[in-house]
Design an enzyme around this catalytic site. Structure first.
Site, mmCIF file in Angstrom:
data_model
loop_
_atom_site.group_PDB
_atom_site.id
_atom_site.type_symbol
_atom_site.label_atom_id
_atom_site.label_comp_id
_atom_site.label_asym_id
_atom_site.label_seq_id
_atom_site.Cartn_x
_atom_site.Cartn_y
_atom_site.Cartn_z
ATOM 1 N N ASN A 242 -10.878 -1.201 -0.006
ATOM 2 C CA ASN A 242 -8.726 -1.343 0.117
ATOM 3 C C ASN A 242 -8.458 -1.687 -1.098
ATOM 4 O O ASN A 242 -8.354 -3.332 -1.317
ATOM 5 C CB ASN A 242 -8.497 -1.565 1.331
ATOM 6 N N CYS B 280 1.149 -1.138 0.057
ATOM 7 C CA CYS B 280 -0.502 -0.030 -0.291
ATOM 8 C C CYS B 280 0.764 1.289 -0.100
ATOM 9 O O CYS B 280 0.242 2.631 -0.491
ATOM 10 C CB CYS B 280 -1.074 -0.196 1.283
ATOM 11 N N HIS C 34 -3.240 6.609 1.729
ATOM 12 C CA HIS C 34 -3.797 5.927 1.285
ATOM 13 C C HIS C 34 -5.447 4.720 2.236
ATOM 14 O O HIS C 34 -6.176 5.411 3.591
ATOM 15 C CB HIS C 34 -2.912 4.457 2.039
HETATM 16 O O1 UT7 Z 1 -3.955 -1.512 3.549
HETATM 17 C C1 UT7 Z 1 -2.749 -1.990 4.370
HETATM 18 C C2 UT7 Z 1 -3.462 -1.560 5.580
HETATM 19 N N1 UT7 Z 1 -3.946 -2.582 6.341
HETATM 20 C C3 UT7 Z 1 -4.964 -2.414 7.207
HETATM 21 O O2 UT7 Z 1 -4.943 -0.672 7.288
HETATM 22 C C4 UT7 Z 1 -6.419 -2.888 7.896
HETATM 23 C C5 UT7 Z 1 -6.084 -2.221 9.650
HETATM 24 N N2 UT7 Z 1 -6.717 -2.357 9.925
HETATM 25 C C6 UT7 Z 1 -8.484 -2.082 10.205
HETATM 26 O O3 UT7 Z 1 -9.144 -2.259 9.236
HETATM 27 C C7 UT7 Z 1 -9.580 -3.178 10.716
HETATM 28 O O4 UT7 Z 1 -8.745 -4.102 11.945
HETATM 29 C C8 UT7 Z 1 -10.370 -4.486 10.642
HETATM 30 C C9 UT7 Z 1 -11.699 -3.410 9.824
HETATM 31 C C10 UT7 Z 1 -9.742 -4.763 9.764
HETATM 32 C C11 UT7 Z 1 -11.262 -4.825 11.647
HETATM 33 O O5 UT7 Z 1 -11.424 -4.193 12.295
HETATM 34 P P1 UT7 Z 1 -11.478 -4.168 14.315
HETATM 35 O O6 UT7 Z 1 -12.703 -2.929 14.789
HETATM 36 O O7 UT7 Z 1 -9.635 -3.633 14.446
HETATM 37 O O8 UT7 Z 1 -12.089 -4.941 14.415
HETATM 38 P P2 UT7 Z 1 -11.541 -6.119 15.893
HETATM 39 O O9 UT7 Z 1 -10.574 -7.039 14.979
HETATM 40 O O10 UT7 Z 1 -11.380 -5.627 16.793
HETATM 41 O O11 UT7 Z 1 -12.814 -7.033 15.499
HETATM 42 C C12 UT7 Z 1 -13.526 -6.894 16.157
HETATM 43 C C13 UT7 Z 1 -15.095 -7.617 16.590
HETATM 44 C C14 UT7 Z 1 -14.322 -8.950 17.328
HETATM 45 O O12 UT7 Z 1 -15.768 -9.446 17.999
HETATM 46 P P3 UT7 Z 1 -15.328 -9.727 20.049
HETATM 47 O O13 UT7 Z 1 -14.259 -10.315 19.913
HETATM 48 O O14 UT7 Z 1 -15.818 -7.992 19.989
HETATM 49 O O15 UT7 Z 1 -16.801 -10.283 20.317
HETATM 50 C C15 UT7 Z 1 -14.489 -9.915 16.098
HETATM 51 O O16 UT7 Z 1 -14.658 -11.356 16.015
HETATM 52 O O17 UT7 Z 1 -15.594 -8.052 15.317
HETATM 53 C C16 UT7 Z 1 -15.508 -9.102 15.539
HETATM 54 N N3 UT7 Z 1 -15.170 -9.037 13.727
HETATM 55 C C17 UT7 Z 1 -16.064 -9.125 13.081
HETATM 56 N N4 UT7 Z 1 -17.691 -9.095 12.994
HETATM 57 C C18 UT7 Z 1 -18.379 -9.002 12.022
HETATM 58 C C19 UT7 Z 1 -14.475 -9.099 12.924
HETATM 59 N N5 UT7 Z 1 -14.140 -9.397 11.904
HETATM 60 C C20 UT7 Z 1 -16.218 -9.428 11.754
HETATM 61 C C21 UT7 Z 1 -17.208 -9.067 10.446
HETATM 62 N N6 UT7 Z 1 -17.835 -9.237 11.390
HETATM 63 N N7 UT7 Z 1 -16.729 -9.407 9.205
#
Ligand code: UT7
Length: 334
Positions: free
Chosen positions: A290, A123, A259
């Protein structure tokens, strides 16, 4: 007596002459994504900002998309492609290790014989390319350069993986770089953190796959939270350094084009930079997801085409991702 080497000589400054883009036709909604993963439209919108994204058709390769974006940029710049001396493709999804994609792109855009190289900085790749192309023009080794970001991420992730299947998509953007009478590309603030290879990448290796073709299919992996924390912390500092190095303050910007990783990362960067409300901010992720190396030129091209940004205005661009790697600079909009 030591032989005297003739040094390369070029113009004092370089600039972005134009940007072009290619957006695949197929729109994929959150509703469609949720037929494959356990998620909801609301969760995806709230956590990432994404409403829909574009997927390339089966017959639209990384090279095809790169060529179409470059042709758009070349047409907008009004240049003769035969004058292009350097073609750079930033991509992590071209599915061959060798030869590179860029020489094939050079032939197809009419820059046959140009120097051509692929950049594997994920990226951050487009901003790496802008820096290297600018230096090549200013150094006198290239008259005109084309920097392309093109990624077809849909080939490289598990569409049933709920941690990332909603995030990534396909597209391409490109810029033509040439000489300038005035400064138009600021100093690049760039770097990497190679200790974080587990945070984001595509693996296991092709050698691992040869040894176990079923278990070891190379796929995109991501520790979303780690990358998120790194982006909102470190990248805020990098963005500020790019402004400082260019001698620009946030309130002098006409655009902020980070980005397109996640709208919440963009929001955090805006807060850290204390960016005034009147500065337009790229939100291309809402409709494009993305697209890795493509996301910055795609967003810039879209905002310019829609008349949201002033030609000749000042923009901050910053790319960050797998490596981990990052690059940022202040540029004059074409
Ligand atoms: O381009 C290259 C660089 N990449 C990035 O910059 C990506 C950076 N990371 C992100 O943008 C975020 O971490 C994501 C959008 C990928 C994920 O968001 P998050 O707020 O960090 O979610 P999380 O992984 O902390 O998960 C929060 C909750 C979890 O449930 P509990 O443990 O709180 O009950 C996950 O199990 O959301 C759950 N979860 C989902 N729920 C619904 C994880 N994926 C999903 C999903 N739908 N697809």
């Amino acid at each position: 007596m030591t032989a005297q080497i003739t040094p390369p000589r070029g113009p004092e400054f370089a600039r972005i002459l134009s940007v072009g883009s290619y957006r695949p036709a197929r729109i994929v909604t959150n509703a469609e994504i949720c037929t494959r993963i356990d998620s909801t439209d609301e969760w995806i919108r709230e956590r990432s900002g994404i409403v829909e994204r574009r997927y390339a058709a089966d017959d639209e390769s990384v090279i095809d998309m790169a060529v179409w974006a470059a042709e758009d940029a070349i047409a907008k710049a009004g240049i003769d492609p035969a004058d292009i001396g350097l073609v750079m493709l930033a991509s992590i999804t071209y599915p061959y290790l060798s030869p590179a994609a860029a020489p094939q792109i050079a032939v197809r855009i009419g820059a046959t014989g140009a120097a051509a190289v692929d950049i594997s900085s994920a990226c951050a790749g487009f901003c790496y390319g802008i820096s290297m192309a600018s230096d090549s023009v200013r150094g006198g080794n290239t008259k005109l350069a084309v920097v392309i970001g093109a990624d077809r991420l849909t080939d490289w992730f598990d569409h049933h993986d709920r941690t990332l299947a909603f995030l990534f998509a396909d597209g391409a953007g490109a810029a033509v770089i040439g000489p300038s009478d005035v400064p138009a590309i600021g100093p690049t603030i760039w770097g990497s953190d190679g200790t974080q290879i587990d945070a984001l990448g595509i693996g296991p290796s092709f050698i691992d796959q040869r040894n176990d073709p079923v278990a070891n299919v190379p796929m995109l992996y991501m520790q979303g939270q780690s990358v998120f924390r790194w982006a909102v912390g470190e990248m805020a500092r990098v963005a500020q350094q790019a402004l400082d190095a260019a001698g620009i303050t946030a309130d002098q910007l006409d655009a902020f084009i980070p980005h397109q990783a996640n709208n919440r990362i963009t929001d955090a960067l805006i807060r850290a930079l204390k960016l005034p409300d009147h500065v337009p901010v790229a939100r291309d992720i809402v409709t494009m997801g993305n697209t890795s190396a493509a996301s910055i030129p795609l967003a810039m091209s879209g905002m310019l085409d829609d008349g949201e940004l002033p030609s000749g205005g000042t923009a901050l661009i910053i790319g960050f991702g797998a490596g981990l790697a990052y690059a940022a600079q202040v540029i004059t909009l074409p």
